[in-house]
Scaffold this motif. Structure first.
Motif, mmCIF file in Angstrom:
data_model
loop_
_atom_site.group_PDB
_atom_site.id
_atom_site.type_symbol
_atom_site.label_atom_id
_atom_site.label_comp_id
_atom_site.label_asym_id
_atom_site.label_seq_id
_atom_site.Cartn_x
_atom_site.Cartn_y
_atom_site.Cartn_z
ATOM 1 N N ASP A 100 0.881 -1.161 0.000
ATOM 2 C CA ASP A 100 0.000 0.000 0.000
ATOM 3 C C ASP A 100 0.926 1.221 0.000
ATOM 4 O O ASP A 100 1.478 1.588 1.040
ATOM 5 N N VAL A 101 1.120 1.810 -1.156
ATOM 6 C CA VAL A 101 2.094 2.888 -1.321
ATOM 7 C C VAL A 101 1.741 4.100 -0.458
ATOM 8 O O VAL A 101 2.630 4.719 0.145
ATOM 9 N N ALA A 102 0.480 4.432 -0.354
ATOM 10 C CA ALA A 102 0.071 5.574 0.478
ATOM 11 C C ALA A 102 0.428 5.321 1.943
ATOM 12 O O ALA A 102 0.945 6.207 2.628
ATOM 13 N N ARG A 103 0.189 4.120 2.413
ATOM 14 C CA ARG A 103 0.560 3.769 3.794
ATOM 15 C C ARG A 103 2.070 3.826 3.984
ATOM 16 O O ARG A 103 2.565 4.275 5.010
ATOM 17 N N LEU A 104 2.810 3.351 2.983
ATOM 18 C CA LEU A 104 4.266 3.411 3.052
ATOM 19 C C LEU A 104 4.731 4.848 3.239
ATOM 20 O O LEU A 104 5.563 5.135 4.101
ATOM 21 N N HIS A 105 4.186 5.755 2.439
ATOM 22 C CA HIS A 105 4.603 7.160 2.535
ATOM 23 C C HIS A 105 4.309 7.739 3.916
ATOM 24 O O HIS A 105 5.133 8.463 4.473
ATOM 25 N N LEU A 106 3.146 7.426 4.463
ATOM 26 C CA LEU A 106 2.808 7.915 5.803
ATOM 27 C C LEU A 106 3.726 7.329 6.865
ATOM 28 O O LEU A 106 4.195 8.038 7.758
ATOM 29 N N ALA A 107 3.988 6.041 6.765
ATOM 30 C CA ALA A 107 4.828 5.371 7.757
ATOM 31 C C ALA A 107 6.295 5.746 7.620
ATOM 32 O O ALA A 107 7.044 5.703 8.600
ATOM 33 N N ALA A 108 6.708 6.118 6.426
ATOM 34 C CA ALA A 108 8.122 6.425 6.196
ATOM 35 C C ALA A 108 8.563 7.743 6.821
ATOM 36 O O ALA A 108 9.715 7.864 7.241
ATOM 37 N N GLN A 109 7.674 8.715 6.899
ATOM 38 C CA GLN A 109 8.097 10.045 7.330
ATOM 39 C C GLN A 109 8.755 10.081 8.706
ATOM 40 O O GLN A 109 9.825 10.671 8.854
ATOM 41 N N PRO A 110 8.177 9.463 9.735
ATOM 42 C CA PRO A 110 8.870 9.474 11.032
ATOM 43 C C PRO A 110 10.227 8.764 10.978
ATOM 44 O O PRO A 110 11.182 9.203 11.622
ATOM 45 N N THR A 111 10.314 7.707 10.199
ATOM 46 C CA THR A 111 11.580 6.995 10.056
ATOM 47 C C THR A 111 12.609 7.880 9.364
ATOM 48 O O THR A 111 13.769 7.947 9.783
ATOM 49 N N ILE A 112 12.193 8.571 8.317
ATOM 50 C CA ILE A 112 13.086 9.478 7.602
ATOM 51 C C ILE A 112 13.576 10.578 8.534
ATOM 52 O O ILE A 112 14.765 10.934 8.525
ATOM 53 N N ASP A 113 12.684 11.123 9.340
ATOM 54 C CA ASP A 113 13.074 12.170 10.286
ATOM 55 C C ASP A 113 14.117 11.664 11.278
ATOM 56 O O ASP A 113 15.117 12.337 11.550
ATOM 57 N N ARG A 114 13.894 10.480 11.823
ATOM 58 C CA ARG A 114 14.855 9.916 12.786
ATOM 59 C C ARG A 114 16.186 9.591 12.115
ATOM 60 O O ARG A 114 17.255 9.845 12.674
ATOM 61 N N LEU A 115 16.141 9.044 10.896
ATOM 62 C CA LEU A 115 17.380 8.765 10.170
ATOM 63 C C LEU A 115 18.133 10.057 9.874
ATOM 64 O O LEU A 115 19.365 10.093 9.954
ATOM 65 N N GLY A 116 17.403 11.109 9.540
ATOM 66 C CA GLY A 116 18.044 12.401 9.295
ATOM 67 C C GLY A 116 18.796 12.894 10.515
ATOM 68 O O GLY A 116 19.912 13.402 10.416
ATOM 69 N N THR A 117 18.185 12.728 11.677
ATOM 70 C CA THR A 117 18.843 13.122 12.926
ATOM 71 C C THR A 117 20.094 12.276 13.157
ATOM 72 O O THR A 117 21.152 12.802 13.523
ATOM 73 N N LEU A 118 19.988 10.982 12.916
ATOM 74 C CA LEU A 118 21.151 10.100 13.096
ATOM 75 C C LEU A 118 22.275 10.444 12.126
ATOM 76 O O LEU A 118 23.443 10.493 12.517
ATOM 77 N N LEU A 119 21.933 10.688 10.868
ATOM 78 C CA LEU A 119 22.965 11.027 9.868
ATOM 79 C C LEU A 119 23.589 12.386 10.157
ATOM 80 O O LEU A 119 24.788 12.566 9.994
ATOM 81 N N SER A 120 22.789 13.340 10.592
ATOM 82 C CA SER A 120 23.312 14.667 10.918
ATOM 83 C C SER A 120 24.242 14.597 12.116
ATOM 84 O O SER A 120 25.237 15.321 12.190
ATOM 85 N N GLY A 121 23.920 13.724 13.063
ATOM 86 C CA GLY A 121 24.770 13.551 14.236
ATOM 87 C C GLY A 121 26.164 13.085 13.879
ATOM 88 O O GLY A 121 27.129 13.419 14.546
ATOM 89 N N SER A 122 26.288 12.315 12.797
ATOM 90 C CA SER A 122 27.596 11.820 12.401
ATOM 91 C C SER A 122 28.447 12.934 11.823
ATOM 92 O O SER A 122 29.659 12.906 11.914
ATOM 93 N N ARG A 123 27.842 13.948 11.216
ATOM 94 C CA ARG A 123 28.594 15.065 10.657
ATOM 95 C C ARG A 123 29.044 16.041 11.723
ATOM 96 O O ARG A 123 30.021 16.726 11.563
ATOM 97 N N ALA A 124 28.300 16.104 12.823
ATOM 98 C CA ALA A 124 28.610 17.082 13.862
ATOM 99 C C ALA A 124 29.850 16.698 14.672
ATOM 100 O O ALA A 124 30.436 17.522 15.331
ATOM 101 N N ARG A 125 30.270 15.466 14.592
ATOM 102 C CA ARG A 125 31.404 15.005 15.406
ATOM 103 C C ARG A 125 32.720 15.306 14.772
ATOM 104 O O ARG A 125 33.015 15.480 13.725
#
Length: 125
Positions: A100-125
């Protein structure tokens, strides 16, 4: 950045979204960060997803539709979806044809946000 935290995000995402079979996180230049894959070659998947992301971004800007959210590729046996993760990364998802592509898009956003925080944390060090 904690590789364990990225892997936990990928596994939780697969468990939470019906149809998601495999996924990976990579930098925008195609370097693999982490992969939750069984059949796909993670390094090749990361490189191809980065190329897909780049083409999608360039096309979106060329036609004036703004920043890229995702690229969806539909194949005979399923989907390949590439999400932009801030400016520095991407999430690529392989899913079966019952997705269900629409469900995927809804479910992906929080994961993308958390991954963004994790990836950004690696650059800050």
């Amino acid at each position: 950045m904690s590789l364990d935290a990225v892997m936990a995000e990928l596994r939780e995402f697969r468990d939470r979204v019906t149809g998601v079979a495999e996924s990976a996180v990579a930098s925008v230049d195609g370097l693999l960060v982490a992969a939750d894959t069984d059949g796909a070659r993670p390094e090749a998947l990361a490189a191809l997803a980065a190329a897909t992301l780049g083409l999608g971004k360039r096309t979106g800007h060329e036609v004036g539709l703004g920043d890229l959210r995702e690229v969806v590729i539909r194949c005979r046996q399923g989907y390949i979806v590439v999400y932009a993760v801030r400016a520095e990364g991407l999430l690529v998802v392989l899913a079966d044809e019952g997705l269900d592509v629409a469900r995927l898009h809804l479910a992906a956003q929080p994961t993308i946000d958390r991954l963004g925080t994790l990836l950004s944390g690696s650059r800050a060090r």
